[in-house]
Design a protein around this motif. Structure first.
Motif, PDB file in Angstrom:
ATOM      1  N   HIS A   1      11.096   6.193   2.218  1.00 48.34           N
ATOM      2  CA  HIS A   1      10.197   5.065   2.434  1.00 48.34           C
ATOM      3  C   HIS A   1       9.842   4.750   3.895  1.00 48.34           C
ATOM      4  O   HIS A   1       8.904   4.010   4.125  1.00 48.34           O
ATOM      5  N   LEU A   2      10.679   5.191   4.840  1.00 46.95           N
ATOM      6  CA  LEU A   2      10.363   4.843   6.245  1.00 46.95           C
ATOM      7  C   LEU A   2       9.152   5.626   6.717  1.00 46.95           C
ATOM      8  O   LEU A   2       9.075   6.829   6.521  1.00 46.95           O
ATOM      9  N   ASP A   3       8.264   4.935   7.301  1.00 47.29           N
ATOM     10  CA  ASP A   3       7.124   5.642   7.883  1.00 47.29           C
ATOM     11  C   ASP A   3       7.376   5.831   9.383  1.00 47.29           C
ATOM     12  O   ASP A   3       8.368   5.369   9.937  1.00 47.29           O
ATOM     13  N   ASN A   4       6.422   6.429  10.032  1.00 50.52           N
ATOM     14  CA  ASN A   4       6.581   6.741  11.457  1.00 50.52           C
ATOM     15  C   ASN A   4       6.692   5.474  12.321  1.00 50.52           C
ATOM     16  O   ASN A   4       7.380   5.471  13.342  1.00 50.52           O
ATOM     17  N   GLN A   5       6.032   4.414  11.905  1.00 51.43           N
ATOM     18  CA  GLN A   5       6.071   3.174  12.707  1.00 51.43           C
ATOM     19  C   GLN A   5       7.487   2.596  12.766  1.00 51.43           C
ATOM     20  O   GLN A   5       7.951   2.184  13.815  1.00 51.43           O
ATOM     21  N   TYR A   6       8.164   2.550  11.631  1.00 49.06           N
ATOM     22  CA  TYR A   6       9.517   2.000  11.576  1.00 49.06           C
ATOM     23  C   TYR A   6      10.491   2.851  12.411  1.00 49.06           C
ATOM     24  O   TYR A   6      11.344   2.333  13.124  1.00 49.06           O
TER      25      TYR A   6
ATOM     26  N   TYR B   1       9.720   4.598  14.955  1.00 51.51           N
ATOM     27  CA  TYR B   1       9.398   4.356  16.366  1.00 51.51           C
ATOM     28  C   TYR B   1      10.107   3.086  16.869  1.00 51.51           C
ATOM     29  O   TYR B   1      10.671   3.047  17.971  1.00 51.51           O
ATOM     30  N   GLU B   2      10.117   2.019  16.091  1.00 45.84           N
ATOM     31  CA  GLU B   2      10.766   0.765  16.485  1.00 45.84           C
ATOM     32  C   GLU B   2      12.279   0.946  16.636  1.00 45.84           C
ATOM     33  O   GLU B   2      12.890   0.438  17.586  1.00 45.84           O
ATOM     34  N   VAL B   3      12.872   1.700  15.687  1.00 47.93           N
ATOM     35  CA  VAL B   3      14.324   1.942  15.766  1.00 47.93           C
ATOM     36  C   VAL B   3      14.653   2.741  17.019  1.00 47.93           C
ATOM     37  O   VAL B   3      15.606   2.436  17.742  1.00 47.93           O
ATOM     38  N   ASN B   4      13.892   3.755  17.262  1.00 46.64           N
ATOM     39  CA  ASN B   4      14.139   4.568  18.462  1.00 46.64           C
ATOM     40  C   ASN B   4      13.973   3.745  19.735  1.00 46.64           C
ATOM     41  O   ASN B   4      14.722   3.905  20.710  1.00 46.64           O
ATOM     42  N   ALA B   5      12.966   2.876  19.740  1.00 45.69           N
ATOM     43  CA  ALA B   5      12.738   2.009  20.917  1.00 45.69           C
ATOM     44  C   ALA B   5      13.924   1.086  21.144  1.00 45.69           C
ATOM     45  O   ALA B   5      14.379   0.852  22.272  1.00 45.69           O
TER      46      ALA B   5
END
Length: 202
Positions: free
Chosen positions: A158-163, A165-169
Motif C-alpha cells: 500500500h505505500l506509495d512513493n510519497q510516503y 519519501y517522507e519516511v526517508n526524509a
C-alpha cells in the motif's frame, strides 16, 4: 728692672691669654712669695714664666684635644643619625616596593577572578543551549516514535512513493540531529574550562 722679669699682663699678652687666665696659673707656682717691681706690681722671673707657659700650652693642647674629640663625637653622631635616616629610608622603600608588588598580585587575582566568572557564565549559557537542544531532539524522537509504522506486508502493498519519501526524509533528519548532538558534545569538551583553583597554579 731686668728684661727677664715680666708682669702678669705682659706675659698674658705674650702667650695670648687673658690676665685672669694667667693669674689662675700663678697660684700653682712652687714659690709662694712674689717679686714686685718699683711700682709694686707683681713680676715673674724666667723660671716662673716657663712654668706658667708650660701649663698654658699643656692646657691649650688639652683644649684642642677635647675640641677634636668633641668634633669627632659630633661627626660620629651625625654619621649615626644619617645612617639611621638611610636605614629608615631603605625600609620605607622596601615597604613601598612590597605594597606595589601586592597591588600587582591583587590586580592579577582580580583579572583571574574576572576570567573565571566569564568562563562560568559561558559554561552556564552552553548548558542552557545543550538543554534546549536535547529537549528539541527528544521532541523530534518522540514525534518519530509516534508515527504508525505499517507492517512489512502492508508496506509493500500500500505505500506509495510519497510516503516512502517522507519516511526517508525523517530518517535523514534524525541522523542529522544525532550528528549535531555529537558535534555539540565535542565542542563542549574542548571548551570546558579548567577548575577555578587551577588558575593560580602557575
Amino acid at each position: 728692672m731686668s728684661e727677664n722679669l715680666k708682669t702678669i699682663k705682659e706675659l698674658a699678652d705674650e702667650l695670648g691669654v687673658s690676665k685672669q687666665n694667667l693669674q689662675y696659673h700663678v697660684k700653682f707656682l712652687p714659690t709662694k712669695k712674689r717679686q714686685k717691681n718699683e711700682s709694686g706690681i707683681v713680676v715673674l722671673n724666667i723660671e716662673e714664666q716657663m712654668f706658667i707657659s708650660g701649663r698654658i700650652k699643656k692646657n691649650k693642647a688639652k683644649d684642642i684635644n677635647d675640641e677634636t674629640k668633641k668634633r669627632q663625637k659630633n661627626i660620629n653622631d651625625e654619621t649615626k643619625k644619617r645612617q639611621k635616616n638611610n636605614d629608615v629610608f631603605a625600609f620605607n622603600n622596601h615597604l613601598l616596593k612590597e605594597i606595589i608588588d601586592l597591588k600587582e598580585v591583587n590586580k592579577q587575582l582580580l583579572e583571574s577572578q574576572k576570567q573565571t566568572q566569564n568562563l562560568l557564565d559561558q559554561q552556564q549559557r552552553l548548558a542552557l543551549q545543550d538543554k534546549k537542544l536535547l529537549d528539541e531532539y527528544k521532541s523530534e524522537i518522540n514525534d518519530l516514535k509516534a508515527l504508525k509504522m505499517p507492517t512489512q506486508e502492508t508496506e509493500f502493498k500500500h505505500l506509495d512513493n510519497q510516503y516512502k519519501y517522507e519516511v526517508n526524509a525523517l530518517k535523514e533528519k534524525l541522523e542529522n540531529l544525532q550528528e549535531q548532538i555529537k558535534d555539540q558534545k565535542r565542542i563542549e569538551e574542548q571548551e570546558k574550562p579548567r577548575k577555578w583553583w587551577g588558575l593560580w597554579r602557575k
